[in-house]
Design a protein around this motif. Structure first.
Motif, PDB file in Angstrom:
ATOM      1  N   ALA A 199      33.689  38.393  49.578  1.00 46.43           N
ATOM      2  CA  ALA A 199      32.701  39.470  49.515  1.00 46.43           C
ATOM      3  C   ALA A 199      32.648  40.044  48.095  1.00 46.43           C
ATOM      4  N   ILE A 200      31.464  40.405  47.680  1.00 45.55           N
ATOM      5  CA  ILE A 200      31.273  41.035  46.366  1.00 45.55           C
ATOM      6  C   ILE A 200      32.175  42.255  46.245  1.00 45.55           C
ATOM      7  N   GLU A 201      32.339  42.982  47.334  1.00 43.20           N
ATOM      8  CA  GLU A 201      33.165  44.198  47.311  1.00 43.20           C
ATOM      9  C   GLU A 201      34.608  43.903  46.914  1.00 43.20           C
ATOM     10  N   GLN A 202      35.112  42.739  47.302  1.00 40.60           N
ATOM     11  CA  GLN A 202      36.477  42.362  46.938  1.00 40.60           C
ATOM     12  C   GLN A 202      36.602  42.166  45.424  1.00 40.60           C
ATOM     13  N   VAL A 203      35.607  41.558  44.824  1.00 43.69           N
ATOM     14  CA  VAL A 203      35.610  41.356  43.375  1.00 43.69           C
ATOM     15  C   VAL A 203      35.454  42.706  42.671  1.00 43.69           C
ATOM     16  N   LEU A 204      34.566  43.533  43.174  1.00 38.05           N
ATOM     17  CA  LEU A 204      34.339  44.852  42.575  1.00 38.05           C
ATOM     18  C   LEU A 204      35.595  45.710  42.642  1.00 38.05           C
ATOM     19  N   GLU A 205      36.373  45.564  43.694  1.00 39.82           N
ATOM     20  CA  GLU A 205      37.612  46.322  43.816  1.00 39.82           C
ATOM     21  C   GLU A 205      38.576  45.963  42.687  1.00 39.82           C
ATOM     22  N   VAL A 206      38.702  44.684  42.387  1.00 39.73           N
ATOM     23  CA  VAL A 206      39.571  44.260  41.285  1.00 39.73           C
ATOM     24  C   VAL A 206      39.028  44.774  39.954  1.00 39.73           C
ATOM     25  N   LEU A 207      37.708  44.709  39.766  1.00 38.00           N
ATOM     26  CA  LEU A 207      37.110  45.231  38.536  1.00 38.00           C
ATOM     27  C   LEU A 207      37.392  46.723  38.388  1.00 38.00           C
ATOM     28  N   ALA A 208      37.236  47.461  39.466  1.00 37.75           N
ATOM     29  CA  ALA A 208      37.454  48.906  39.425  1.00 37.75           C
ATOM     30  C   ALA A 208      38.915  49.248  39.162  1.00 37.75           C
ATOM     31  N   GLU A 209      39.827  48.417  39.649  1.00 40.45           N
ATOM     32  CA  GLU A 209      41.253  48.640  39.395  1.00 40.45           C
ATOM     33  C   GLU A 209      41.607  48.341  37.942  1.00 40.45           C
ATOM     34  N   SER A 210      40.873  47.426  37.326  1.00 45.51           N
ATOM     35  CA  SER A 210      41.187  46.960  35.977  1.00 45.51           C
ATOM     36  C   SER A 210      40.460  47.723  34.876  1.00 45.51           C
ATOM     37  N   LEU A 211      39.336  48.331  35.203  1.00 48.56           N
ATOM     38  CA  LEU A 211      38.519  49.026  34.208  1.00 48.56           C
ATOM     39  C   LEU A 211      38.338  50.488  34.592  1.00 48.56           C
ATOM     40  N   PRO A 212      38.221  51.354  33.597  1.00 45.90           N
ATOM     41  CA  PRO A 212      37.938  52.759  33.899  1.00 45.90           C
ATOM     42  C   PRO A 212      36.450  52.951  34.203  1.00 45.90           C
ATOM     43  N   LEU A 213      36.044  52.456  35.365  1.00 41.32           N
ATOM     44  CA  LEU A 213      34.639  52.531  35.747  1.00 41.32           C
ATOM     45  C   LEU A 213      34.432  53.614  36.801  1.00 41.32           C
ATOM     46  N   PRO A 214      33.234  54.163  36.862  1.00 37.35           N
ATOM     47  CA  PRO A 214      32.950  55.185  37.874  1.00 37.35           C
ATOM     48  C   PRO A 214      32.898  54.585  39.281  1.00 37.35           C
TER      49      PRO A 214
END
Length: 85
Positions: A3-18
């Motif tokens: 799921a896209i959400e799974q990838v986004l979760e890793v991105l959000a954990e790795s980057l200071p994103l809103p």
């Protein structure tokens, strides 16, 4: 399928994103549009993806095209998962 959400979760954990990161779709551009996405951040993202999805990326997997959109990144992870022994 991942799921896209799974990838986004890793991105959000790795980057200071809103928190709006979780609202990004698979066509959301990454490289060149997110200032925080530099070489150090990509290293952290790769480590997070490998840990979360149990894959190992080869150098040739990780070109600029791999980080073009969230969907392309998700598809790369899926292909690595399918090729696991």
């Amino acid at each position: 399928m991942i799921a896209i959400e799974q990838v986004l979760e890793v991105l959000a954990e790795s980057l200071p994103l809103p928190e709006t990161t979780y609202e990004m779709g698979e066509q959301a551009p990454l490289l060149g549009t997110i200032p925080e996405l530099d070489s150090m951040a990509i290293t952290g993202i790769i480590a997070g993806l490998e840990k979360n999805f149990g894959v190992v990326f080869d150098e040739e997997d990780l070109d600029a095209k791999a980080f073009q959109t969230v969907g392309i990144l998700r598809d790369l992870i899926a292909s690595k998962m399918e090729s696991r022994p």
